[in-house]
Design a protein around this motif. Structure first.
Motif, mmCIF file in Angstrom:
data_model
loop_
_atom_site.group_PDB
_atom_site.id
_atom_site.type_symbol
_atom_site.label_atom_id
_atom_site.label_comp_id
_atom_site.label_asym_id
_atom_site.label_seq_id
_atom_site.Cartn_x
_atom_site.Cartn_y
_atom_site.Cartn_z
ATOM 1 N N ILE A 47 -9.365 -7.391 -9.676
ATOM 2 C CA ILE A 47 -9.391 -6.018 -9.154
ATOM 3 C C ILE A 47 -8.052 -5.332 -9.394
ATOM 4 O O ILE A 47 -7.987 -4.167 -9.790
ATOM 5 C CB ILE A 47 -9.738 -6.026 -7.651
ATOM 6 C CG1 ILE A 47 -11.163 -6.523 -7.427
ATOM 7 C CG2 ILE A 47 -9.553 -4.630 -7.043
ATOM 8 C CD1 ILE A 47 -11.496 -6.790 -5.965
ATOM 9 N N TYR A 48 -6.975 -6.075 -9.169
ATOM 10 C CA TYR A 48 -5.633 -5.521 -9.350
ATOM 11 C C TYR A 48 -5.390 -5.153 -10.815
ATOM 12 O O TYR A 48 -4.968 -4.037 -11.131
ATOM 13 C CB TYR A 48 -4.596 -6.549 -8.875
ATOM 14 C CG TYR A 48 -3.209 -5.974 -8.667
ATOM 15 C CD1 TYR A 48 -2.417 -5.595 -9.742
ATOM 16 C CD2 TYR A 48 -2.684 -5.812 -7.394
ATOM 17 C CE1 TYR A 48 -1.151 -5.069 -9.556
ATOM 18 C CE2 TYR A 48 -1.424 -5.288 -7.201
ATOM 19 C CZ TYR A 48 -0.660 -4.922 -8.283
ATOM 20 O OH TYR A 48 0.579 -4.393 -8.091
ATOM 21 N N THR A 99 -5.104 3.108 -12.376
ATOM 22 C CA THR A 99 -5.055 4.363 -11.635
ATOM 23 C C THR A 99 -3.687 5.018 -11.799
ATOM 24 O O THR A 99 -2.669 4.339 -11.948
ATOM 25 C CB THR A 99 -5.334 4.144 -10.136
ATOM 26 O OG1 THR A 99 -4.257 3.396 -9.553
ATOM 27 C CG2 THR A 99 -6.641 3.400 -9.921
ATOM 28 N N VAL A 148 -0.354 0.138 -4.247
ATOM 29 C CA VAL A 148 -0.969 -1.102 -4.721
ATOM 30 C C VAL A 148 -1.377 -1.943 -3.498
ATOM 31 O O VAL A 148 -1.322 -1.475 -2.379
ATOM 32 C CB VAL A 148 -0.025 -1.883 -5.662
ATOM 33 C CG1 VAL A 148 0.209 -1.099 -6.949
ATOM 34 C CG2 VAL A 148 1.317 -2.180 -4.996
ATOM 35 N N PHE A 149 -1.804 -3.181 -3.732
ATOM 36 C CA PHE A 149 -2.199 -4.043 -2.622
ATOM 37 C C PHE A 149 -1.781 -5.482 -2.918
ATOM 38 O O PHE A 149 -1.530 -5.840 -4.074
ATOM 39 C CB PHE A 149 -3.719 -3.964 -2.359
ATOM 40 C CG PHE A 149 -4.569 -4.586 -3.435
ATOM 41 C CD1 PHE A 149 -4.854 -5.954 -3.423
ATOM 42 C CD2 PHE A 149 -5.103 -3.823 -4.471
ATOM 43 C CE1 PHE A 149 -5.641 -6.545 -4.402
ATOM 44 C CE2 PHE A 149 -5.888 -4.396 -5.456
ATOM 45 C CZ PHE A 149 -6.162 -5.765 -5.421
ATOM 46 N N ALA A 198 -1.251 4.061 -8.712
ATOM 47 C CA ALA A 198 -0.567 2.765 -8.741
ATOM 48 C C ALA A 198 0.693 2.861 -9.600
ATOM 49 O O ALA A 198 1.760 2.375 -9.217
ATOM 50 C CB ALA A 198 -1.494 1.677 -9.265
ATOM 51 N N THR A 223 -9.437 -11.047 -6.591
ATOM 52 C CA THR A 223 -8.474 -10.014 -6.190
ATOM 53 C C THR A 223 -7.497 -9.720 -7.325
ATOM 54 O O THR A 223 -7.079 -8.571 -7.507
ATOM 55 C CB THR A 223 -7.703 -10.411 -4.923
ATOM 56 O OG1 THR A 223 -7.000 -11.633 -5.132
ATOM 57 C CG2 THR A 223 -8.631 -10.548 -3.730
ATOM 58 N N ILE A 244 0.824 -1.208 0.000
ATOM 59 C CA ILE A 244 0.000 0.000 0.000
ATOM 60 C C ILE A 244 0.858 1.258 0.000
ATOM 61 O O ILE A 244 0.436 2.307 -0.490
ATOM 62 C CB ILE A 244 -0.966 -0.004 1.211
ATOM 63 C CG1 ILE A 244 -2.054 1.047 1.055
ATOM 64 C CG2 ILE A 244 -0.210 0.158 2.522
ATOM 65 C CD1 ILE A 244 -2.989 0.806 -0.116
ATOM 66 N N ASP A 258 -8.640 -2.840 -12.420
ATOM 67 C CA ASP A 258 -8.985 -1.578 -11.762
ATOM 68 C C ASP A 258 -7.755 -0.841 -11.232
ATOM 69 O O ASP A 258 -7.515 0.320 -11.579
ATOM 70 C CB ASP A 258 -9.963 -1.824 -10.608
ATOM 71 C CG ASP A 258 -11.254 -2.479 -11.077
ATOM 72 O OD1 ASP A 258 -11.666 -2.230 -12.222
ATOM 73 O OD2 ASP A 258 -11.850 -3.248 -10.297
ATOM 74 N N LEU A 259 -6.957 -1.517 -10.424
ATOM 75 C CA LEU A 259 -5.868 -0.836 -9.726
ATOM 76 C C LEU A 259 -4.813 -0.274 -10.669
ATOM 77 O O LEU A 259 -4.431 0.899 -10.557
ATOM 78 C CB LEU A 259 -5.216 -1.778 -8.714
ATOM 79 C CG LEU A 259 -4.071 -1.165 -7.915
ATOM 80 C CD1 LEU A 259 -4.599 -0.144 -6.906
ATOM 81 C CD2 LEU A 259 -3.265 -2.232 -7.205
#
Length: 277
Positions: free
Chosen positions: A248-249, A256, A157-158, A259, A245, A153, A252-253
């Motif tokens: 989403i990464y 951005t 990111v995650f 990211a 997940t 984070i 979507d992520l």
């Protein structure tokens, strides 16, 4: 992911993997106890970075050595002072991250499909993808000076695997703290949070004692089925939730600005400038 926090990571953590490393045996397999134990050592110190080359070497070792019916335990550890700084930040750039996540997540699915007891022996830094790999194991033994964390984070990111695994391993509240704060946990904190199961001055020896006392006397066939039954919910999450997940990464992520900024700022060794979009 996560090659460590900017101010505490050795210089060479920022260096991308070199092609010659593929040929040098990035993962060292060793059989013990008549084939009942398989030790897999990540052998690219000091950071044992989980780049695509390392992930493929680990998957290759699992495919080559993990299918024996007499195998009861797979032990994962890192060569040198650290378990792993995490996945390659360089390979988290937009043009490479699809391949990295795909190979990394397939590694976890392959480990789950083996139905074997997994043990992690952790020393030094155990961050990002390295912590995900360790916490995927049923039993984690850590040195007192171990530091564990999911710093993703901090890079905007995650961690997809940790997002799925940690709520099941240590509860939602701890998983939220780990994934949202990005902070490092001392071995003592990690033990209290159930990120690790035992802290010992010699975690390798502690793991060996546990394996000899509790696992080796059992039937390999019975153990495999016991692992499958005990991890039914866990493995269903790996099958379904990890796919979500990852979506989403990737969908979507990484679209951005932040990211992309976080990754580029880390590689440039500067502070990120967030746009909040």
């Amino acid at each position: 992911m996560g090659e460590g926090e900017r101010d505490s990571v050795p210089e060479d953590i920022h260096v991308a993997w070199k092609p010659w490393r593929i040929m040098t045996g990035l993962v060292v397999p060793k059989h013990a106890h008549g084939g009942a134990v398989l030790r897999l050592t990540l052998d690219a110190p000091p950071g044992n970075i989980l780049d695509i080359a390392m992930i493929r070497a680990l998957r290759g070792a699992i495919d080559a050595h993990g299918g024996s019916p007499s195998l009861k335990v797979i032990v994962l550890e890192g060569a040198g002072a650290n378990f792993s700084f995490g996945a390659s930040i360089e390979e988290h750039r937009q043009e490479k991250v699809h391949a990295l996540l795909s190979s990394f997540h397939e590694l976890f699915r392959a480990l789950a499909a083996l139905d074997r007891t997994l043990v992690a022996v952790v020393r030094g830094q155990c961050l990002g993808g390295g912590m995900e790999l360790a916490c995927f194991c049923q039993r984690v033994f850590a040195h007192p000076r171990t530091r564990m964390g999911q710093p993703e984070i901090n890079l905007g990111v995650f961690p997809p695997v940790a997002s799925v695994v940690l709520p099941l391993r240590c509860g939602q509240a701890v998983a939220d703290e780990v994934c949202l704060s990005g902070r490092s946990f001392t071995a003592k904190e990690a033990l209290a949070a159930r990120l690790v199961d035992e802290v010992a001055a010699d975690p390798g020896r502690a793991a060996e004692r546990w394996i000899v006392k509790w696992i080796l006397p059992k039937s390999a066939a019975s153990l495999a089925l016991a692992v499958r039954a005990a991890r039914l919910r866990f493995n269903r999450a790996i099958d379904a939730d990890l796919e979500e997940t990852e979506r989403i990464y990737l969908d979507d992520l990484i679209r951005t600005q932040d990211a992309r900024e976080g990754i580029e700022a880390f590689l440039a060794r500067r502070r990120p400038v967030w746009k909040d979009r």
